[in-house]
Design a protein around this motif. Structure first.
Motif, PDB file in Angstrom:
ATOM      1  N   LEU A 297     -68.266  21.595 -12.259  1.00 50.60           N
ATOM      2  CA  LEU A 297     -67.491  21.332 -11.209  1.00 50.60           C
ATOM      3  C   LEU A 297     -66.109  21.371 -11.575  1.00 50.60           C
ATOM      4  O   LEU A 297     -65.302  22.224 -10.873  1.00 50.60           O
ATOM      5  CB  LEU A 297     -67.739  20.045 -10.498  1.00 50.60           C
ATOM      6  CG  LEU A 297     -69.131  19.776  -9.981  1.00 50.60           C
ATOM      7  CD1 LEU A 297     -69.304  18.305  -9.562  1.00 50.60           C
ATOM      8  CD2 LEU A 297     -69.526  20.723  -8.715  1.00 50.60           C
ATOM      9  N   ILE A 298     -65.670  21.339 -12.672  1.00 47.60           N
ATOM     10  CA  ILE A 298     -64.375  21.468 -13.352  1.00 47.60           C
ATOM     11  C   ILE A 298     -64.061  22.972 -13.224  1.00 47.60           C
ATOM     12  O   ILE A 298     -63.000  23.382 -12.997  1.00 47.60           O
ATOM     13  CB  ILE A 298     -64.207  20.700 -14.611  1.00 47.60           C
ATOM     14  CG1 ILE A 298     -64.505  19.258 -14.753  1.00 47.60           C
ATOM     15  CG2 ILE A 298     -62.793  21.190 -15.147  1.00 47.60           C
ATOM     16  CD1 ILE A 298     -64.406  18.406 -15.997  1.00 47.60           C
ATOM     17  N   GLY A 299     -64.959  23.775 -13.908  1.00 44.41           N
ATOM     18  CA  GLY A 299     -64.716  25.090 -14.216  1.00 44.41           C
ATOM     19  C   GLY A 299     -64.791  25.860 -12.702  1.00 44.41           C
ATOM     20  O   GLY A 299     -63.951  26.650 -12.816  1.00 44.41           O
ATOM     21  N   ALA A 300     -65.563  25.563 -11.791  1.00 46.95           N
ATOM     22  CA  ALA A 300     -65.623  25.922 -10.572  1.00 46.95           C
ATOM     23  C   ALA A 300     -64.256  26.065 -10.016  1.00 46.95           C
ATOM     24  O   ALA A 300     -63.664  27.049  -9.202  1.00 46.95           O
ATOM     25  CB  ALA A 300     -66.543  25.363  -9.607  1.00 46.95           C
ATOM     26  N   ALA A 301     -63.534  24.664  -9.907  1.00 42.96           N
ATOM     27  CA  ALA A 301     -62.326  24.432  -9.607  1.00 42.96           C
ATOM     28  C   ALA A 301     -61.261  25.696 -10.065  1.00 42.96           C
ATOM     29  O   ALA A 301     -60.480  25.872  -9.546  1.00 42.96           O
ATOM     30  CB  ALA A 301     -61.714  22.954  -9.578  1.00 42.96           C
ATOM     31  N   LEU A 302     -61.275  25.755 -11.590  1.00 44.51           N
ATOM     32  CA  LEU A 302     -60.516  26.425 -12.149  1.00 44.51           C
ATOM     33  C   LEU A 302     -60.358  27.869 -11.756  1.00 44.51           C
ATOM     34  O   LEU A 302     -59.571  28.550 -11.594  1.00 44.51           O
ATOM     35  CB  LEU A 302     -60.679  26.227 -13.817  1.00 44.51           C
ATOM     36  CG  LEU A 302     -60.454  24.930 -14.237  1.00 44.51           C
ATOM     37  CD1 LEU A 302     -60.910  24.849 -15.768  1.00 44.51           C
ATOM     38  CD2 LEU A 302     -58.847  24.677 -14.346  1.00 44.51           C
ATOM     39  N   GLY A 303     -61.722  28.077 -11.594  1.00 38.89           N
ATOM     40  CA  GLY A 303     -62.292  29.674 -11.340  1.00 38.89           C
ATOM     41  C   GLY A 303     -61.749  29.945 -10.101  1.00 38.89           C
ATOM     42  O   GLY A 303     -61.226  31.056  -9.891  1.00 38.89           O
ATOM     43  N   VAL A 304     -61.850  29.255  -8.973  1.00 38.58           N
ATOM     44  CA  VAL A 304     -61.434  29.418  -7.475  1.00 38.58           C
ATOM     45  C   VAL A 304     -59.691  29.590  -7.549  1.00 38.58           C
ATOM     46  O   VAL A 304     -59.181  30.424  -6.963  1.00 38.58           O
ATOM     47  CB  VAL A 304     -61.676  28.276  -6.627  1.00 38.58           C
ATOM     48  CG1 VAL A 304     -60.953  28.563  -5.215  1.00 38.58           C
ATOM     49  CG2 VAL A 304     -63.357  28.706  -6.360  1.00 38.58           C
ATOM     50  N   ILE A 305     -59.201  28.903  -8.353  1.00 38.98           N
ATOM     51  CA  ILE A 305     -57.669  28.895  -8.500  1.00 38.98           C
ATOM     52  C   ILE A 305     -57.158  30.420  -8.967  1.00 38.98           C
ATOM     53  O   ILE A 305     -56.283  31.129  -8.729  1.00 38.98           O
ATOM     54  CB  ILE A 305     -57.028  27.826  -9.463  1.00 38.98           C
ATOM     55  CG1 ILE A 305     -57.104  26.386  -8.778  1.00 38.98           C
ATOM     56  CG2 ILE A 305     -55.758  28.090  -9.803  1.00 38.98           C
ATOM     57  CD1 ILE A 305     -56.835  25.275  -9.646  1.00 38.98           C
ATOM     58  N   VAL A 306     -58.012  30.802 -10.234  1.00 39.63           N
ATOM     59  CA  VAL A 306     -57.700  32.019 -10.759  1.00 39.63           C
ATOM     60  C   VAL A 306     -57.985  33.022  -9.700  1.00 39.63           C
ATOM     61  O   VAL A 306     -57.354  34.434  -9.464  1.00 39.63           O
ATOM     62  CB  VAL A 306     -58.614  32.532 -12.058  1.00 39.63           C
ATOM     63  CG1 VAL A 306     -58.516  33.841 -12.501  1.00 39.63           C
ATOM     64  CG2 VAL A 306     -58.222  31.401 -13.239  1.00 39.63           C
ATOM     65  N   PHE A 307     -59.228  33.117  -9.131  1.00 37.38           N
ATOM     66  CA  PHE A 307     -59.696  34.083  -7.985  1.00 37.38           C
ATOM     67  C   PHE A 307     -58.642  34.205  -6.976  1.00 37.38           C
ATOM     68  O   PHE A 307     -58.244  35.450  -6.767  1.00 37.38           O
ATOM     69  CB  PHE A 307     -60.826  33.486  -7.395  1.00 37.38           C
ATOM     70  CG  PHE A 307     -61.622  34.562  -6.590  1.00 37.38           C
ATOM     71  CD1 PHE A 307     -62.650  35.394  -6.933  1.00 37.38           C
ATOM     72  CD2 PHE A 307     -61.398  34.575  -5.138  1.00 37.38           C
ATOM     73  CE1 PHE A 307     -63.217  36.344  -6.147  1.00 37.38           C
ATOM     74  CE2 PHE A 307     -62.007  35.425  -4.261  1.00 37.38           C
ATOM     75  CZ  PHE A 307     -62.944  36.449  -4.793  1.00 37.38           C
ATOM     76  N   ASN A 308     -58.071  33.211  -6.612  1.00 39.83           N
ATOM     77  CA  ASN A 308     -57.159  33.275  -5.248  1.00 39.83           C
ATOM     78  C   ASN A 308     -55.753  33.590  -5.944  1.00 39.83           C
ATOM     79  O   ASN A 308     -55.124  34.524  -4.961  1.00 39.83           O
ATOM     80  CB  ASN A 308     -56.620  31.672  -4.767  1.00 39.83           C
ATOM     81  CG  ASN A 308     -57.937  31.018  -4.115  1.00 39.83           C
ATOM     82  OD1 ASN A 308     -58.805  31.754  -3.778  1.00 39.83           O
ATOM     83  ND2 ASN A 308     -57.702  29.974  -3.674  1.00 39.83           N
ATOM     84  N   TYR A 309     -55.517  33.604  -7.115  1.00 40.79           N
ATOM     85  CA  TYR A 309     -54.072  34.146  -7.539  1.00 40.79           C
ATOM     86  C   TYR A 309     -54.377  35.731  -7.472  1.00 40.79           C
ATOM     87  O   TYR A 309     -53.371  36.420  -7.212  1.00 40.79           O
ATOM     88  CB  TYR A 309     -53.859  33.419  -8.983  1.00 40.79           C
ATOM     89  CG  TYR A 309     -52.670  34.303  -9.812  1.00 40.79           C
ATOM     90  CD1 TYR A 309     -51.436  34.292  -9.307  1.00 40.79           C
ATOM     91  CD2 TYR A 309     -52.961  35.080 -10.777  1.00 40.79           C
ATOM     92  CE1 TYR A 309     -50.270  34.730  -9.587  1.00 40.79           C
ATOM     93  CE2 TYR A 309     -51.885  35.796 -11.377  1.00 40.79           C
ATOM     94  CZ  TYR A 309     -50.260  35.410 -11.008  1.00 40.79           C
ATOM     95  OH  TYR A 309     -49.494  36.190 -11.609  1.00 40.79           O
ATOM     96  N   LEU A 310     -55.557  36.240  -8.262  1.00 40.39           N
ATOM     97  CA  LEU A 310     -55.816  37.574  -8.392  1.00 40.39           C
ATOM     98  C   LEU A 310     -55.912  38.082  -6.848  1.00 40.39           C
ATOM     99  O   LEU A 310     -55.567  39.328  -6.847  1.00 40.39           O
ATOM    100  CB  LEU A 310     -57.053  37.876  -9.236  1.00 40.39           C
ATOM    101  CG  LEU A 310     -56.786  37.618 -10.620  1.00 40.39           C
ATOM    102  CD1 LEU A 310     -58.235  37.416 -11.338  1.00 40.39           C
ATOM    103  CD2 LEU A 310     -55.989  38.731 -11.370  1.00 40.39           C
ATOM    104  N   LYS A 311     -56.401  37.595  -5.808  1.00 44.88           N
ATOM    105  CA  LYS A 311     -56.617  38.089  -4.593  1.00 44.88           C
ATOM    106  C   LYS A 311     -55.355  38.469  -4.185  1.00 44.88           C
ATOM    107  O   LYS A 311     -55.150  39.366  -3.438  1.00 44.88           O
ATOM    108  CB  LYS A 311     -57.427  37.170  -3.678  1.00 44.88           C
ATOM    109  CG  LYS A 311     -58.026  37.813  -2.591  1.00 44.88           C
ATOM    110  CD  LYS A 311     -58.918  36.931  -2.169  1.00 44.88           C
ATOM    111  CE  LYS A 311     -59.626  37.495  -0.588  1.00 44.88           C
ATOM    112  NZ  LYS A 311     -58.909  37.288   0.433  1.00 44.88           N
ATOM    113  N   SER A 312     -54.288  37.285  -4.350  1.00 41.71           N
ATOM    114  CA  SER A 312     -52.860  37.583  -3.861  1.00 41.71           C
ATOM    115  C   SER A 312     -52.360  38.778  -4.444  1.00 41.71           C
ATOM    116  O   SER A 312     -51.552  39.434  -3.808  1.00 41.71           O
ATOM    117  CB  SER A 312     -52.089  36.468  -4.096  1.00 41.71           C
ATOM    118  OG  SER A 312     -51.783  36.089  -5.341  1.00 41.71           O
ATOM    119  N   LEU A 313     -52.571  39.023  -5.651  1.00 45.23           N
ATOM    120  CA  LEU A 313     -52.039  40.452  -6.428  1.00 45.23           C
ATOM    121  C   LEU A 313     -52.846  41.542  -5.767  1.00 45.23           C
ATOM    122  O   LEU A 313     -52.489  42.559  -6.269  1.00 45.23           O
ATOM    123  CB  LEU A 313     -52.411  40.185  -7.826  1.00 45.23           C
ATOM    124  CG  LEU A 313     -51.398  39.032  -8.530  1.00 45.23           C
ATOM    125  CD1 LEU A 313     -51.688  38.999  -9.952  1.00 45.23           C
ATOM    126  CD2 LEU A 313     -49.889  39.205  -8.286  1.00 45.23           C
TER     127      LEU A 313
END
Length: 304
Positions: A91-107
């Motif tokens: 669950l900790i990893g999933a939350a971190l992963g979504v943050i990274v995913f959203n950042y890259l999606k914005s780029l």
């Protein structure tokens, strides 16, 4: 029968999606993997945008894994305590992963990252599993008993806990770290992470193979469910029509796969999985290297 997928904005044959869901469900039941590492690239191949494929596939994994876990619970081959420890990390990893995913999606770089992650991870995992499985089959034919590490670096770590179903007394740190890495992969790659989780549970934690499959599926249900929820509320990339078709096929396939898996030897299962992983890796790598038929594509601003 063509069906229009509103979020993915493409038309796809409904029976093709049901078939893909069923195929991956069978693999899920046989190998204890969510099947996302095969399904997500297959969705790329039929024209589903990577961002939608990742978020929606996480949804389908929940159903096929739940179906598989029910079969394993009946056989008492699920270590619930180990599954819970892995889940906390997941669950900790999933939350971190979504943050990274959203950042890259914005780029606007998320599609390339997802495909590159697949090529790297599938290549490494597939090669390692293939070599190990060949050695295991060779040892079985020679009659050499498999070497089981009784004490490794894992046993020297603090915060030990007893896992009765797995027959282990080890530190909770390695399972939590395995869970975190799988959670990050679930969010970025739309996978349950079973293709990393299963080898890690066998070789790092030293769990018996018969318990690994059910425990892996138990953890995958909650991590991918949490990932789907985060993607749906932050990215709006979960396509319900696509998810339902994959889900129906996946649930039926998982029950069939569990029955097949019981009849096969562990080494045979692992070498089959390794060959599939390497085949998908090769196809994805080719797609990245070969020049596309259309050099330019039109996308909305912000990579949506």
């Amino acid at each position: 029968m063509q069906i229009y997928l509103p979020i993915a904005e493409v038309s796809v044959n409904a029976f093709l999606l049901l078939g893909l869901g069923g195929l991956v469900g069978i693999l899920s039941g046989m190998f204890g993997v969510g099947g996302g590492f095969l399904m997500t690239p297959l969705l790329f191949f039929i024209g589903i945008p990577p961002a939608v494929a990742v978020a929606t596939e996480a949804n389908q994994i929940v159903a096929s894994s739940f179906s598989g876990v029910l079969a394993h619970l009946r056989r008492k081959t699920v270590d619930l305590r180990m599954g819970t420890v892995l889940l906390i990390g997941g669950l900790i990893g999933a939350a971190l992963g979504v943050i990274v995913f959203n950042y890259l999606k914005s780029l606007g770089q998320v599609d390339l990252l997802v495909k590159l992650c697949y090529v790297v991870f599938l290549g490494i995992i597939g090669a390692m599993m293939f070599v190990e499985s060949l050695n295991a089959i060779r040892n079985t034919r020679k009659g050499t008993p498999p070497k089981r590490k009784k004490h490794g670096w894992v046993h020297g770590l603090p915060f030990k806990m007893r896992f009765r179903t797995s027959g282990l007394y080890i530190s909770v740190i390695p399972p939590v770290l395995v869970g975190i890495s799988v959670g990050i992969l679930a969010a970025i790659m739309g996978v349950g992470g079973g293709f990393i989780m299963v080898p890690a549970m066998i070789y790092i934690l030293g769990m018996p193979t018969k318990v690994v499959v059910g425990t892996s599926l138990f953890q995958i249900i909650f991590v991918t469910g949490f990932t789907t929820m985060l993607h749906a509320t932050t990215n709006y990339t979960v396509d319900i029509a696509l998810a339902v078709l994959l889900l129906v096929g996946g649930v039926i396939g998982a029950q069939i796969g569990t029955r097949i898996g019981v009849k096969m030897k562990a080494e045979q299962l692992r070498i089959l999985l390794a060959i599939m992983v390497l085949a998908v890796c090769g196809k994805l790598a080719l797609d990245l290297l070969i020049m596309p038929s259309e050099l330019y594509s039109i996308a909305a601003e912000g990579g949506h």
